[in-house]
Design a protein around this motif. Structure first.
Motif, PDB file in Angstrom:
ATOM      1  N   PHE A  86       0.796  -1.229   0.000  1.00 16.12           N
ATOM      2  CA  PHE A  86       0.000   0.000   0.000  1.00 16.12           C
ATOM      3  C   PHE A  86       0.836   1.290   0.000  1.00 16.12           C
ATOM      4  CE2 PHE A  86      -3.012   3.165   1.712  1.00 16.12           C
ATOM      5  CZ  PHE A  86      -3.967   3.062   0.709  1.00 16.12           C
ATOM      6  N   PRO A  87       1.980   1.378   0.686  1.00 15.50           N
ATOM      7  CA  PRO A  87       2.744   2.638   0.627  1.00 15.50           C
ATOM      8  C   PRO A  87       3.139   3.050  -0.789  1.00 15.50           C
ATOM      9  CG  PRO A  87       3.476   1.340   2.493  1.00 15.50           C
ATOM     10  CD  PRO A  87       2.553   0.455   1.698  1.00 15.50           C
ATOM     11  N   ASP A  88       3.640   2.119  -1.594  1.00 20.69           N
ATOM     12  CA  ASP A  88       3.996   2.471  -2.973  1.00 20.69           C
ATOM     13  C   ASP A  88       2.752   2.761  -3.801  1.00 20.69           C
ATOM     14  OD1 ASP A  88       6.881   2.492  -3.396  1.00 20.69           O
ATOM     15  OD2 ASP A  88       6.832   0.386  -2.826  1.00 20.69           O
ATOM     16  N   PHE A  89       1.698   1.990  -3.592  1.00 24.19           N
ATOM     17  CA  PHE A  89       0.449   2.227  -4.313  1.00 24.19           C
ATOM     18  C   PHE A  89      -0.082   3.626  -4.001  1.00 24.19           C
ATOM     19  CE2 PHE A  89      -4.242   1.616  -4.714  1.00 24.19           C
ATOM     20  CZ  PHE A  89      -4.285   1.259  -6.049  1.00 24.19           C
ATOM     21  N   ALA A  90      -0.065   3.997  -2.723  1.00 25.55           N
ATOM     22  CA  ALA A  90      -0.548   5.323  -2.308  1.00 25.55           C
ATOM     23  C   ALA A  90       0.365   6.432  -2.804  1.00 25.55           C
ATOM     24  CB  ALA A  90      -0.675   5.380  -0.789  1.00 25.55           C
TER      25      ALA A  90
END
Length: 228
Positions: A86-90
């Motif tokens: 999720f951090p890279d996606f966000a």
């Protein structure tokens, strides 16, 4: 587990294992065949089997147990994203902006800012409580659904649980009510320490590379279209 395997989701544990292993698990069928819970779950767990709709009832427990992200991240449709990804996606969805900076640069509407600030100040908060606080009702303010969907797509807001109404005997009934929060509050340092550690372009390439791995044979054009 991967989307090439002829596997069937027969339990909540199967679903959680899929989220752990592949990272991105859409709830509903989409442009890429086979890339959803809907297409892999045992039909008895998807449709009403009596008293429950298992795939829907699992949402809250899965989010809580895995501490994963869940929201309308995929063209207005729901998807689970693991805490690992999720951090890279966000980062790429936010284009490197926190929400205040996005608004100051003219990239967000005033109504989205007002809803985001209200949500952030009161998170976690049930959707009906959030609507009441913001006066989103007949004769009051409009645009709640559009704003909260945009905030999820941009990864500033996610769903942290689903709560059910109860009767006088304490029995749950009806559809689960979404509880909203921010990734910063729900995922904590595992998110905040990683979300802006590289450029949005680098995060996008990481996610795209992972999609190529979990969806081999799918054209890059379709993967890029799906990622948005």
């Amino acid at each position: 587990m991967n989307y090439n395997d002829d596997f069937v989701i027969r339990s909540m544990e199967d679903l959680m294992q899929l989220i752990r292993e592949v990272g991105f698990v859409p709830f509903f069928e989409n442009e890429i065949p086979g890339f959803s819970i809907e297409e892999h779950i045992d039909p008895k767990l998807w449709y009403d089997s009596g008293d429950t709709w298992e795939a829907w009832d699992w949402k809250g427990p899965v989010i809580r147990k895995l501490k994963c992200a869940y929201g309308k991240f995929l063209k207005g449709k729901a998807m689970y994203v693991s805490a690992k990804w999720f951090p890279d996606f966000a980062n790429y969805r936010r284009d490197g902006y926190d929400f205040d900076a996005r608004y100051e640069d003219g990239l967000a509407a005033r109504e989205d800012l007002e809803l985001y600030e209200l949500l952030d100040d009161n998170a976690p908060i049930l959707s009906k409580s959030l609507k009441a606080l913001g006066d989103y009702r007949k004769g009051g303010r409009r645009g709640f659904d559009g704003s909260v969907t945009r905030l999820q797509k941009q990864c500033y807001v996610l769903i942290s649980d689903f709560r059910y109404a109860t009767d006088r005997n304490g029995n749950e009934y009806g559809w689960g009510i979404a509880e909203y929060t921010t990734p910063e509050k729900f995922l904590g340092k595992k998110f905040t320490d990683k979300v802006y550690r590289c450029s949005p372009e680098e995060s996008y390439e990481k996610v795209l590379k992972h999609f190529r791995k979990i969806l081999p044979g799918v054209e890059d054009r379709l993967l890029r279209k799906l990622l948005g």
